[in-house]
Design a protein around this motif. Structure first.
Motif, short mmCIF file in Angstrom:
data_model
loop_
_atom_site.label_atom_id
_atom_site.label_comp_id
_atom_site.label_asym_id
_atom_site.label_seq_id
_atom_site.Cartn_x
_atom_site.Cartn_y
_atom_site.Cartn_z
N GLY A 24 -9.77 -10.23 -6.84
CA GLY A 24 -9.14 -9.25 -7.72
C GLY A 24 -9.21 -9.75 -9.15
N ALA A 25 -8.36 -9.18 -10.01
CA ALA A 25 -8.35 -9.56 -11.42
C ALA A 25 -8.08 -11.06 -11.59
N THR A 26 -7.08 -11.56 -10.85
CA THR A 26 -6.65 -12.94 -11.04
C THR A 26 -7.74 -13.91 -10.60
N GLY A 27 -8.28 -13.70 -9.39
CA GLY A 27 -9.32 -14.59 -8.88
C GLY A 27 -10.56 -14.54 -9.75
N LEU A 44 -14.42 -16.44 -3.25
CA LEU A 44 -14.50 -15.79 -1.93
C LEU A 44 -13.49 -14.65 -1.87
N GLU A 45 -13.94 -13.48 -1.47
CA GLU A 45 -13.06 -12.31 -1.41
C GLU A 45 -13.12 -11.73 0.02
N ALA A 46 -11.93 -11.50 0.61
CA ALA A 46 -11.87 -11.03 1.99
C ALA A 46 -12.41 -9.61 2.17
N GLY A 47 -12.19 -8.77 1.18
CA GLY A 47 -12.69 -7.39 1.25
C GLY A 47 -13.75 -7.21 0.18
N ALA A 52 -8.09 -4.29 -3.61
CA ALA A 52 -6.65 -4.27 -3.38
C ALA A 52 -5.92 -3.80 -4.65
N THR A 53 -4.91 -4.54 -5.08
CA THR A 53 -4.08 -4.11 -6.21
C THR A 53 -4.90 -3.84 -7.48
N SER A 54 -5.91 -4.67 -7.71
CA SER A 54 -6.63 -4.59 -8.99
C SER A 54 -7.43 -3.31 -9.17
N GLY A 55 -7.64 -2.55 -8.11
CA GLY A 55 -8.32 -1.26 -8.26
C GLY A 55 -7.33 -0.10 -8.15
N SER A 57 -4.33 0.16 -10.09
CA SER A 57 -3.32 0.04 -11.15
C SER A 57 -3.20 1.35 -11.95
N THR A 58 -2.28 1.35 -12.91
CA THR A 58 -2.12 2.54 -13.77
C THR A 58 -3.18 2.52 -14.88
N LYS A 59 -3.97 1.44 -14.93
CA LYS A 59 -5.11 1.31 -15.85
C LYS A 59 -4.65 1.23 -17.31
N MET A 60 -3.49 0.61 -17.50
CA MET A 60 -2.98 0.43 -18.86
C MET A 60 -3.10 -1.03 -19.26
N VAL A 61 -3.56 -1.23 -20.50
CA VAL A 61 -3.58 -2.58 -21.07
C VAL A 61 -2.36 -2.60 -21.98
N ARG A 194 -13.60 -13.88 4.19
CA ARG A 194 -12.18 -14.21 4.27
C ARG A 194 -11.97 -15.69 4.58
N VAL A 195 -11.10 -16.32 3.81
CA VAL A 195 -10.71 -17.70 4.13
C VAL A 195 -9.70 -17.62 5.26
N THR A 196 -10.02 -18.30 6.38
CA THR A 196 -9.14 -18.21 7.56
C THR A 196 -8.38 -19.50 7.81
N GLY A 232 -2.95 -12.71 -4.71
CA GLY A 232 -1.96 -11.67 -5.07
C GLY A 232 -0.94 -11.46 -3.96
N PRO A 233 -0.92 -10.24 -3.38
CA PRO A 233 0.09 -9.94 -2.37
C PRO A 233 -0.02 -10.82 -1.11
N TRP A 234 -1.16 -11.49 -0.92
CA TRP A 234 -1.35 -12.33 0.27
C TRP A 234 -1.17 -13.81 -0.04
N GLY A 375 2.25 -12.01 -12.16
CA GLY A 375 1.45 -11.60 -13.32
C GLY A 375 1.09 -10.13 -13.30
N LYS A 376 0.23 -9.74 -14.24
CA LYS A 376 -0.27 -8.37 -14.26
C LYS A 376 -1.69 -8.35 -14.80
N TRP A 377 -2.35 -7.19 -14.70
CA TRP A 377 -3.76 -7.09 -15.10
C TRP A 377 -3.93 -7.56 -16.55
N THR A 378 -3.05 -7.05 -17.41
CA THR A 378 -3.20 -7.31 -18.84
C THR A 378 -3.21 -8.80 -19.15
N THR A 379 -2.52 -9.60 -18.31
CA THR A 379 -2.43 -11.03 -18.61
C THR A 379 -3.36 -11.87 -17.73
C1 LIG Z 1 0.80 0.66 -8.78
C2 LIG Z 1 0.48 -0.47 -9.70
C3 LIG Z 1 0.20 -0.20 -11.03
C4 LIG Z 1 -0.11 -1.24 -11.91
N1 LIG Z 1 -0.45 -0.95 -13.18
C5 LIG Z 1 -0.75 -1.93 -14.05
C6 LIG Z 1 -1.16 -1.61 -15.36
O1 LIG Z 1 -1.28 -0.45 -15.73
N2 LIG Z 1 -1.45 -2.65 -16.19
C7 LIG Z 1 -1.31 -3.95 -15.81
O2 LIG Z 1 -1.52 -4.83 -16.63
N3 LIG Z 1 -0.98 -4.28 -14.54
C8 LIG Z 1 -0.71 -3.30 -13.65
N4 LIG Z 1 -0.37 -3.61 -12.36
C9 LIG Z 1 -0.41 -5.00 -11.92
C10 LIG Z 1 -1.86 -5.44 -11.62
O3 LIG Z 1 -2.58 -4.42 -11.00
C11 LIG Z 1 -1.85 -6.69 -10.76
O4 LIG Z 1 -1.07 -7.68 -11.37
C12 LIG Z 1 -3.24 -7.28 -10.53
O5 LIG Z 1 -4.16 -6.30 -10.14
C13 LIG Z 1 -3.15 -8.36 -9.47
O6 LIG Z 1 -4.43 -8.88 -9.25
P1 LIG Z 1 -4.65 -9.99 -8.15
O7 LIG Z 1 -6.04 -10.43 -8.25
O8 LIG Z 1 -3.59 -11.03 -8.28
O9 LIG Z 1 -4.36 -9.25 -6.76
P2 LIG Z 1 -5.31 -8.29 -5.91
O10 LIG Z 1 -6.05 -7.35 -6.76
O11 LIG Z 1 -4.48 -7.71 -4.82
O12 LIG Z 1 -6.39 -9.28 -5.32
C14 LIG Z 1 -6.10 -10.23 -4.31
C15 LIG Z 1 -7.35 -10.31 -3.46
O13 LIG Z 1 -7.25 -11.41 -2.55
C16 LIG Z 1 -7.98 -11.06 -1.41
N5 LIG Z 1 -7.57 -11.92 -0.29
C17 LIG Z 1 -6.39 -11.91 0.37
N6 LIG Z 1 -6.41 -12.84 1.34
C18 LIG Z 1 -7.62 -13.46 1.29
C19 LIG Z 1 -8.23 -14.50 2.04
N7 LIG Z 1 -7.59 -15.10 3.05
N8 LIG Z 1 -9.50 -14.87 1.72
C20 LIG Z 1 -10.17 -14.27 0.68
N9 LIG Z 1 -9.62 -13.28 -0.05
C21 LIG Z 1 -8.37 -12.88 0.23
C22 LIG Z 1 -7.62 -9.60 -1.18
O14 LIG Z 1 -8.59 -8.95 -0.38
C23 LIG Z 1 -7.56 -9.07 -2.60
O15 LIG Z 1 -8.74 -8.41 -3.00
C24 LIG Z 1 -0.08 -2.58 -11.45
C25 LIG Z 1 0.21 -2.85 -10.10
C26 LIG Z 1 0.46 -1.80 -9.24
C27 LIG Z 1 0.74 -2.08 -7.79
#
Ligand SMILES: Cc1cc2nc3c(=O)[nH]c(=O)nc-3n(C[C@H](O)[C@H](O)[C@H](O)COP(=O)(O)OP(=O)(O)OC[C@H]3O[C@@H](n4cnc5c(N)ncnc54)[C@H](O)[C@@H]3O)c2cc1C
Length: 550
Positions: A24-27, A44-47, A52-55, A57-61, A194-196, A232-234, A375-379
């Motif tokens: 996602g955004a963070t990785g 490495l990305e499981a999907g 997941a969350t990063s696609g 979002s509300t798409k706001m910076v 996926r890392v297992t 992120g959520p996992w 965290g959030k996308w913007t950061t």
């Molecule tokens: C409804 C909503 C609206 C939002 N709107 C905004 C916004 O407008 N602006 C903003 O700045 N932020 C926004 N945010 C927050 C922002 O989207 C998140 O902070 C950001 O996308 C998180 O990215 P991430 O990479 O941490 O998580 P994710 O995008 O969830 O990525 C985590 C990834 O890890 C992968 N993964 C999990 N387990 C494993 C494993 N074992 N092995 C390999 N891969 C694995 C998952 O498949 C997933 O793709 C919003 C969040 C939500 C829910």
């Protein structure tokens, strides 16, 4: 970018300095930062990337006007610092990928003069915190002007609006641009991996990750000196793999959006609905010819299989309709999305709405796992900077300079706001296609056009009357590791969010093109198509847009 098979070959059994788990955004931010600092990095990305969350979002910076209100009301300096840091990152995010970002005025309709004064003071504070990173000053908009700019608004008790400027971006494409920039800098990335589990050395530190390739169902290992958990959520699941019994840190909150025809609130301005029944704010934002409305905030236990429900559609419409001259009906909803916010439980907050949207880098001393939480996308970039600093420290070296603050992403090279015009003149494509391609691929759009020129049958639109071309499917498979119809329509092209019906219309063509590109058999093509159509229909049923088949 390498093909998936090529990337798999380079990664399987290989050794890296850093292994980033999560695409996602963070990785993706962490992988890019680490690679640019000279660390040999694998991601490495499981999907799929941004699946997941990063696609979703509300798409706001943004710095977050809602968090600002919470900070001021609660005298919460930590929350204020989150807004401050996000506002500084906002400019960098816009600057590094201008083709995927833009600015927009948000009008907050006021029904009482008191609200107008309260909001104007609050938004002036937002301007003040942004300081030199400000985009444009907030200001009051008269009732007449508000109605001219937003003709769909209910004139009823309207006294005017307070306007402020924030950023907007294409989340799934921004994510893809990060992955591309990372691989072009020499990094290795793999989706559906996926890392297992982990293997540890005699000192208890992580040495290798066990990986399952969910396309071939094969297992392999990847060796690394440092592992970054950016899931992120996992995050708790991966923390538990590295350190069984470790206390959980994450709280999850579900957020959904609905998508409506733009004619409901025509124009180029977004609307902020300042107060919902549960004390939140909602946004109605023009998005690629549609209106994106959201979001919600409901605590959930797990982030797997999230979808928009009928009740959530009704909740969003109920609030939106209070501001509209003609109420919107459920049947007008064209698509939606659902995602999970990963919030760090730093203190004893009962309510997920009140948890600070900040991040934390955690080092598990026994295993050496580094986790980037919250965290959030913007950061995302600042989060990656902090995480890679910690990784360098863990690896025993000094933190070297982070260069991502000023590192343009793939597609930005030579891009100007008029790029779509050059594309149109050079290739003779329709304006809507030129705008669409420039907004998705930036200066790389010409590569898509080249594919269409070489195979004229690919120069047809995916859906008659819309911008996306068939050639994009080939580009997604060859250059962006897309391996399914959903990868193409949901994330590479974005047609699924534009409309579930349009996505269903495009799916057979996408299946045909992917079958040729990826060498699918006829039965594999049919199975992929049935699976995709079944999934989209299921989403429509859950949202109450079509009757359930069961
Ligand atoms: C409804 C909503 C609206 C939002 N709107 C905004 C916004 O407008 N602006 C903003 O700045 N932020 C926004 N945010 C927050 C922002 O989207 C998140 O902070 C950001 O996308 C998180 O990215 P991430 O990479 O941490 O998580 P994710 O995008 O969830 O990525 C985590 C990834 O890890 C992968 N993964 C999990 N387990 C494993 C494993 N074992 N092995 C390999 N891969 C694995 C998952 O498949 C997933 O793709 C919003 C969040 C939500 C829910």
């Amino acid at each position: 970018m390498k093909t998936r098979a090529g990337a798999l070959q380079s990664i399987e059994g290989s050794s890296f300095d850093v292994c980033v788990i999560g695409g996602g955004a963070t990785g993706s931010g962490c992988a890019l930062d680490a690679q640019l600092r000279g660390l040999k990095t694998v991601q490495l990305e499981a999907g799929d990337f941004a699946s997941a969350t990063s696609g979703a979002s509300t798409k706001m910076v943004h710095g977050g006007v809602r968090y600002l209100e919470q900070a001021v009301r609660g005298f919460d300096l930590a929350q204020l610092e989150v807004v401050n840091r996000a506002l500084a990152e906002r400019v960098r995010m816009l600057r590094n990928a201008p083709f995927l970002t833009g600015t927009m005025e948000f009008l907050t309709p006021c029904l009482h003069w008191f609200d107008a004064v309260y909001l104007e003071i609050g938004l002036k504070l937002y301007d003040w915190i942004a300081g030199r990173a400000g985009l444009a000053p907030s200001h009051f908009v008269s009732r007449t002007e508000t109605l001219r700019r937003m003709p769909g608004l209910n004139p009823g008790h309207l006294v005017g609006a307070v306007a402020y400027t924030d950023g907007q971006f294409d989340d799934a494409r921004y994510n893809m641009a990060l992955v591309k920039t990372f691989t072009e800098a020499g990094g290795e990335a793999l989706n559906y991996a996926r890392v297992t589990g982990f293997e540890k050395g005699a000192d208890g530190k992580l040495r290798s990750a066990r990986v399952e390739d969910s396309i071939s169902r094969r297992q392999f290992v990847v060796h690394a000196r440092a592992f970054i958990n950016a899931t992120g959520p996992w995050a708790d699941t991966v923390r538990e793999m590295a350190a069984p019994g470790i206390p959980r840190r994450m709280r999850l909150s579900k957020g959904v959006h609905i998508v409506l025809p733009l004619e409901i609130l025509p124009g180029s301005d977004a609307m902020l609905i300042p107060k919902t029944e549960d004390g939140r704010v909602l946004f109605a934002i023009p998005w690629k010819g549609r209106l994106l409305v959201g979001t919600t905030d409901d605590e959930i236990a797990v982030a797997d299989e999230l979808y928009l429900t009928k009740e959530e559609v009704e909740y969003l419409l109920r609030h939106l309709n209070r501001y509209l001259a003609s109420p919107v009906a459920r049947e007008q909803v064209v698509s939606g999305s659902a995602g999970a916010r990963a919030l760090v439980s730093a203190r004893d907050a009962k309510d997920t709405q009140k948890l600070v949207r900040d991040h934390e880098v955690e080092l598990n001393p026994a295993s050496g796992l580094l986790s980037i939480l919250g965290g959030k996308w913007t950061t995302y970039r600042a989060m990656a900077e902090d995480t890679v600093h910690a990784a360098q420290k863990y690896l025993g070296g000094a933190a070297t300079g982070c260069v991502t603050a000023d590192h343009p992403l793939a597609g930005s090279e030579g891009y100007t706001p008029d790029y779509w015009k050059q594309l149109m003149q050079a290739s003779g494509i329709a304006e809507r296609t030129a705008r669409h391609l420039a907004g998705k691929f930036g200066a790389r759009a010409s590569d898509v056009v080249t594919i269409a020129k070489r195979q004229p049958e690919l120069s047809a639109p995916l859906v008659e009357g819309l911008g996306p071309l068939r050639a994009e499917v080939v580009f997604a498979a060859r250059e962006e590791m897309a391996v399914s119809i959903e990868d193409v329509l949901a994330r590479r092209i974005g047609l699924e969010l534009y409309g579930w019906n349009e996505a269903l219309q495009a799916a057979p063509v996408v299946a045909d093109v992917l079958a040729r590109e990826l060498g699918w058999s006829e039965s594999a093509r049919r199975e992929a198509l049935d699976q995709y159509v079944g999934r989209v229909r299921w989403l429509m049923e859950r949202a109450g847009l079509v009757a359930s088949q069961n």
